[in-house]
Design a protein around this motif. Structure first.
Motif, PDB file in Angstrom:
ATOM      1  N   SER A   1     177.414  46.115  56.684  1.00 48.47           N
ATOM      2  CA  SER A   1     178.621  46.922  56.440  1.00 48.47           C
ATOM      3  C   SER A   1     178.317  48.143  55.604  1.00 48.47           C
ATOM      4  O   SER A   1     179.161  48.992  55.426  1.00 48.47           O
TER       5      SER A   1
ATOM      6  N   MET B   1     179.538  52.173  51.811  1.00 46.82           N
ATOM      7  CA  MET B   1     180.383  51.355  52.694  1.00 46.82           C
ATOM      8  C   MET B   1     180.811  52.217  53.881  1.00 46.82           C
ATOM      9  O   MET B   1     181.325  53.325  53.703  1.00 46.82           O
TER      10      MET B   1
ATOM     11  N   LYS C   1     184.533  45.917  60.317  1.00 49.96           N
ATOM     12  CA  LYS C   1     185.525  46.640  59.540  1.00 49.96           C
ATOM     13  C   LYS C   1     185.013  48.003  59.146  1.00 49.96           C
ATOM     14  O   LYS C   1     183.819  48.183  58.919  1.00 49.96           O
TER      15      LYS C   1
ATOM     16  N   PHE D   1     185.739  50.762  56.010  1.00 50.05           N
ATOM     17  CA  PHE D   1     186.299  50.689  54.661  1.00 50.05           C
ATOM     18  C   PHE D   1     186.827  52.061  54.261  1.00 50.05           C
ATOM     19  O   PHE D   1     186.044  52.981  54.062  1.00 50.05           O
TER      20      PHE D   1
ATOM     21  N   GLN E   1     191.605  48.214  45.789  1.00 48.15           N
ATOM     22  CA  GLN E   1     190.906  47.783  46.999  1.00 48.15           C
ATOM     23  C   GLN E   1     191.153  48.768  48.137  1.00 48.15           C
ATOM     24  O   GLN E   1     192.272  49.242  48.315  1.00 48.15           O
ATOM     25  N   PRO E   2     190.113  49.098  48.902  1.00 51.45           N
ATOM     26  CA  PRO E   2     190.292  50.031  50.016  1.00 51.45           C
ATOM     27  C   PRO E   2     190.980  49.336  51.184  1.00 51.45           C
ATOM     28  O   PRO E   2     191.158  48.125  51.172  1.00 51.45           O
TER      29      PRO E   2
ATOM     30  N   GLU F   1     190.683  47.826  54.693  1.00 57.60           N
ATOM     31  CA  GLU F   1     189.602  47.313  55.532  1.00 57.60           C
ATOM     32  C   GLU F   1     190.162  47.231  56.941  1.00 57.60           C
ATOM     33  O   GLU F   1     190.955  46.358  57.244  1.00 57.60           O
TER      34      GLU F   1
END
Lengths: 339, 796
Positions: free
Chosen positions: B521, B556, B586, B588, B598-599, B601
């Protein structure tokens, strides 16, 4: 006249027998049965016969005609069958020639294993949930009974994205989110990607996969945990697989156990695969720590639960005897086609 | 923790084989990482006596020895060593023998003279001075005494020990020492355990006359004990101490340093020895460092300190990094005469934090980080003094300075046996529970089923009944647990709708011949440069990993295409001629940068194909399949992704929302990946597709009336997209339209420059009657008139 009829019949039959194709047969039919055919001619001569002879002769001629017609039909069928046979014979092919391929792809080996695992747990009533891969320190550590600067943090080298944000080191974080959002009874699994700052080598990958399981209800004991894991082990490794609990430590479970299964290669006698131990470690598990239940608003006096975390990559490499975990992420088509 | 089994026998009776001991400890929660039998690599090496030495005719350094190896007849061995004499006892590796370094010794000839083995040096037997005096001299090891020739050298050297490496889990810092492990062994085996009782004599005096100690931060240093020892007699330690610390992986230095290390290994409590005369003002101040202060530690490194760090300072400046490493200045040396001995508890998170910041980790700091017992601080100090006394290493001044902010009361847990076992589901007799807890050092009294369990501070890890359940079961045996099948309402688990849909998409892709791949990822920070993305492209808003494994894995990903291109390149470079790959993973997407929450996803599908039968349209076919499966109504528009061929790429809208971009990869981008053929990639926003509510499938009756096929061939501008013609036909045919098929596009001879010929088959059908000629004429006219509006001209 009777003799004439007899002669015609014999001649016709032998001619028919000798006939080699359909047109020849057709010619014979015309020759004997046609309007100007020989048998028809005999029939035409019937007028010259006495009234007594006429019916007798008529019957004979008709019999001869029918016989001939039958023979012609048979001969035709026969010839057709022969022709078909010849045609089919000429169409014989080399069945060892390559197939016209129906191209079908396939899942990555990791997902074959994940899907098998999901099926097993789904049939035991586990819901399948997901959780974020970027977690907060709160969900990945604090709620799992690992406060800041706790030595247990050394057990897992963590990738940080910000002071408070990290790539989850375990799917256990999903436990907490589940317990916050659902009321017991809870029975869930969460398969997913996890991250640890391990240098890449044949047995380590900074990206790997876990399947977390969680059960919370009244009166849940370690016997229930063992029952579920035995069912799992039997389906994954075969019905005579034994499951062994070994005491261990995880901050979020108490008691905690490492779970070994009898080596499916040697049946527990000890071999190269299990390094002589007869057992292979497949997962960590335990009873959900009372502090963890409490932090999710579940009263540990009323409810108990168990949790387990299975390494999907490990199960995959042992199942397919893949010697180097890096192959899973290299994606060589010749590797992927084997699954 | 590596421990000598022979040394453990000083504390506990071990009545089983080393192998069985390990097995039983494993089942009690102490994994054994390694068990090393000393000398197990030495085979067929014996003590031998040199009967006669004669010079070698063809060499000026080789000597020919006649050896008594206990075999009756003397054995001839040639050696190059010069330190031997007739009558010496030495180790001889006989024909077909093995040395610890794996060397296999066999009989042979040395410059024409028969040699039936080899005489060994201490080094060749992997011995150090700690193992055998004279082991490190240059030459053959000369044995002491008169060992009987032929005796196995392992016996001569006393190599009968096992070194066991126990893995101590993070919850049991109390077992990071000989006594802790010995105690556990005694419980597991049910044998006697004895800890040393410190006793010693002082030479009088009063410590207060020698040192002043002040703790300014009891939060970071809850207990500090200081002792003074005068007139040090620094020398080598006795063998038993050297062996015990060598087995644990430490190096013997001198009696004082060895005692502090030994006591740490024995009790788990780190000790620190200061040169008393280097403590300025004879003052010990336990305080936070001041910003700007620095210290040079015994390893010679200078560290700049800040006010979060705890130091042991003298009257003027820091003398020791508390709990981590001593200062160079106050180090014990061979000529040190007086000692100040520290035994203390420091707060573990502070030690951990300081250690991380300065990049130091020592045996001591490791123990402090995991936690030491505040009550054990005194025992360890006493034990060290006992050893100083017994080894006559110095004169102990009377009195201890013991500073603390109050010592904790023993904790008490009141619980019933039923409550303890309710987590396990196994019936363990009450008496058994009580006896196990008592044997583990958790004094327990019972009143019927009510237990009162006293928990000493050393078992900090035991908080409640769950911990007691574990203690009982790991000794009683986890194999008593019998699996029970799941109980409760019969339900089948549910999957999330997103998972179900994604699985269906994967199934479709697989049936289309695509293989699923798995990639990391995180990608290289420069990966997006290879896609030639504009500086302002929003995909450049990527989250960076603070502590990546290297730049290659530092970022990411906000798209999957770079990973796909890498995989395509790998396969192409390995001469694999064609492939279809997909990955569902995913991307990000941060809400802001630097990230504070939190981003997002977002589920994403990436497809990559190449090979002689692949082109833009085979990929388009796959994408259309995915779109149809998701119930999306699609439109194609020209797109302008810099990484795709400018004339061979498209944006796909699903129900008017941009959902995918695909096309042939730009040759510049391909080249950057080392790809030398045409490859095609798609990046599909699964988040858009998964949100489409697919209409419920309802049966439509099969047609009862025949369809009519009409062909339309036309000339139009070469750059008119056929999509426009299709649209015109669809509009013109109205509800009678069943199907359109493009069957020819042609330009070249007989077609005017700038034009192309396009031909369609159109199927018309009515659900309730056979179409009449008139109806067909009307529809055809409508189709033609619509086509003409696009500028197309029907070919007659």
């Amino acid at each position: 006249m009777k003799e004439t009829l007899e002669k015609i019949r014999e001649a016709a039959e032998s001619a028919l027998k000798a006939a080699a194709d359909e047109s020849e047969i057709e010619n014979l039919r015309v020759k004997y049965l046609g309007k100007k055919g020989e048998l028809t001619a005999v029939l035409k001569q019937m007028g010259s016969l006495s009234p007594e002879e006429r019916p007798v002769m008529g019957q004979l001629v008709n019999e001869a005609k029918q016989k001939l017609e039958t023979l012609i039909a048979e001969k035709k069928t026969d010839l057709k069958a022969k022709a078909t046979e010849i045609k089919l014979k000429s169409e014989t092919i080399d069945i060892t020639m390559p197939a016209k391929e129906v191209k079908c792809g396939g899942l990555h080996p990791l997902n074959h294993v994940v899907n098998d695992m999901i099926d097993i747990f789904q049939s035991m009533g586990f819901d399948v949930v997901d959780g974020p891969e970027v977690e907060t320190d709160h969900y990945n550590f604090e709620c799992l009974n690992v406060p800041a600067d706790h030595p247990a943090r050394d057990m897992q080298d963590t990738f940080y994205l910000a002071e408070n944000l990290l790539l989850r080191t375990q799917t256990s974080a999903a436990q907490i989110r589940t317990m916050e959002n659902r009321k017991p009874p809870i029975r869930v699994i969460c398969p997913g990607r996890v991250y640890r700052a391990d240098e890449v080598d044949a047995t380590h990958s900074p990206v790997f996969h876990q399947l977390e399981g969680l059960v919370v209800d009244k009166g849940i004991t370690m016997c229930d945990l063992k029952g579920v894991l035995e069912q799992f082990a039997h389906e994954i490794y075969g019905s005579d697989t034994k499951v062994r609990f070994r005491p261990s430590f995880f901050p979020f479970t108490e008691p905690s156990v490492e779970v070994d299964v009898s080596c499916s290669e040697c049946g527990g006698k000890g071999c190269r695969v299990c390094k002589g131990a007869g057992w292979i470690e497949i997962l960590g598990a335990g009873m959900v720590h009372p502090n963890v239940l409490r932090s999710c608003g579940i009263d540990p006096e009323e409810y108990s639960g168990f949790a387990f975390g299975i390494g999907i990559d490990r199960i995959t490499t042992t199942r397919y005897k893949i010697s180097d975990i890096r192959l899973l992420f290299e994606n060589d088509k010749r590797f992927l086609e084997q699954f | 923790m590596k421990i000598s089994l022979n040394h453990l026998r000083n504390y506990v009776d071990i009545n089983v084989s080393p192998e069985e001991l390990c097995d039983r400890m494993v089942m009690a929660g102490f994994e054994v990482e390694d068990i090393e039998k000393q000398g197990e690599n030495i085979k067929n090496v014996v003590a031998a006596r040199i009967l006669k030495i004669t010079p070698h005719e063809n060499s000026d350094h080789l000597q020919i020895c006649q050896m008594d190896v206990g075999a009756g007849e003397p054995v001839q061995i040639v050696t190059g060593a010069q330190n031997i004499h007739e009558g010496d006892y030495v180790p001889a590796a006989l024909d077909d023998s093995y040395l610890p370094n794996g060397a296999h010794i066999v009989a042979g000839k040395l410059r024409g003279v028969e040699s039936n083995g080899m005489l060994c040096s201490g080094g060749e037997l992997c011995l150090t001075e700690a193992d055998y005096e004279g082991a490190e001299v240059n030459g053959i090891l000369i044995l002491k005494g008169e060992p009987k020739p032929g005796t196995d050298m392992r016996e001569v050297l006393g190599l009968n020990d096992y070194i066991i490496d126990f893995k101590i889990t993070a919850n049991r810092p109390d077992c990071n020492c000989f006594l802790g492990v010995a105690k556990e062994i005694s419980v597991v085996l049910g044998t006697k355990f004895t800890a040393p009782k410190p006793e010693y004599k002082t030479v009088g005096g009063n410590i207060s006359d020698y040192i002043y100690i002040e703790v300014r931060n009891f939060d970071l240093c809850p207990r500090y004990i200081g002792r003074v020892v005068k007139n040090l007699r620094i020398k080598e330690s006795p063998d038993w101490i050297k062996k015990a610390i060598t087995a644990a992986g430490m190096r013997p230095i001198n009696n004082i340093v060895d005692i502090t290390n030994f006591v740490m290994l024995e009790t788990g409590q780190p000790m620190h020895a200061f040169n008393y005369n280097d403590i300025r003002g004879h003052q010990i101040i336990v305080r936070n460092a001041e910003n700007g202060e620095s210290i040079t530690t015994i390893d010679g490194t200078e560290h700049n300190l800040n006010s979060d760090m705890l130091v042991i300072a003298d009257g003027e400046q820091p003398s020791c990094l508390a709990g981590i490493m001593g200062g160079k200045e106050s180090e014990i040396e061979s000529d040190t005469t007086d000692l100040f001995l520290e035994s203390a508890k420091f707060r573990r998170d502070n030690i951990r934090h300081t250690g991380r910041t300065l990049g130091i980790r020592t045996e001591a700091s490791g123990r402090y980080e995991r936690g030491v017992d505040i009550m054990n601080v005194e025992y360890a100090s006493e034990r060290a003094l006992q050893l100083i006394y017994e080894l006559d290493a110095g004169d102990i001044i009377d009195g201890a300075i013991d500073l603390n902010n109050g010592l904790p009361e023993e904790r008490v847990i009141n619980v019933t046996t039923d409550k303890i076992m309710s987590l396990i589901g196994v019936d363990v007799p009450d008496e058994k529970i009580i006896s196990i807890l008592n044997s583990l050092g958790l004094p327990t009294v019972a009143n019927g089923k009510e237990l009162t369990v006293r928990v000493p501070s050393i078992r900090d890890d035991i908080e409640d009944r769950a911990d007691l359940a574990e203690e009982v079961m790991r000794i009683y045996g986890y194999d008593h647990i019998v699996g029970k099948p799941m109980r409760g309402e019969v339900v089948r688990g549910k999957k999330l709708p997103e998972r179900i849909k994604t699985d269906k998409i994967k199934d479709f892709l697989i049936s289309a011949g695509a293989r699923e791949i798995a990639t990391y990822s995180f990608i290289s920070s420069s990966a997006l440069d290879t896609l030639l993305l504009d500086e302002k492209d929003e995909r450049r808003n990527q989250i960076k990993i603070i502590n990546p494994l290297g730049d290659e894995y530092s970022t990411m990903r906000t798209q999957l295409t770079t990973s796909m291109l890498t995989v395509l390149a790998t396969n192409i470079n390995r001469k694999i001629t064609n492939a279809r790959f997909f990955e569902a993973s995913k991307r990000f997407v941060p809400k802001s940068l630097p990230i504070t929450e939190q981003p997002e996803e977002l589920p994403t599908l990436s497809i990559g194909i190449y090979g002689k039968d692949e082109d833009f349209f085979t990929l388009k076919g796959i994408i259309e399949g995915v779109m149809k499966l998701c119930g999306a109504h699609t439109q194609y528009e020209r797109s302008a992704e810099p990484y795709l061929h400018p004339g061979r790429q498209a944006l796909v809208k699903a129900n008017n929302t941009p959902a995918a971009v695909f096309g042939e990869v730009h040759p510049t981008v391909s080249a950057a990946y080392g790809i030398d053929c045409r490859v095609y990639v798609a990046e599909i926003k699964l988040d858009v597709l998964l949100n489409i509510n697919k209409r419920k499938t309802l049966y439509k009756p099969l047609p009862k009336f025949p369809a009519v096929e009409r062909d339309f061939a036309m000339l139009c501008d070469a750059d008119l997209p056929v999509g426009a013609l299709e649209k015109a036909i669809t509009k013109g045919a109205g509800r009678l339209l069943e199907r359109i098929e493009l069957f020819d596009v042609y330009s070249g001879s007989q077609i005017p420059e700038g034009k192309k010929s396009v031909a369609y088959s159109v199927w018309l059908r009515s659900a309730d009657s056979t179409l009449t000629d008139k109806e067909i004429e009307t529809v055809s006219a409508s189709i033609i008139s619509n086509l003409e509006k696009t500028g197309a001209e029907l070919r007659k």
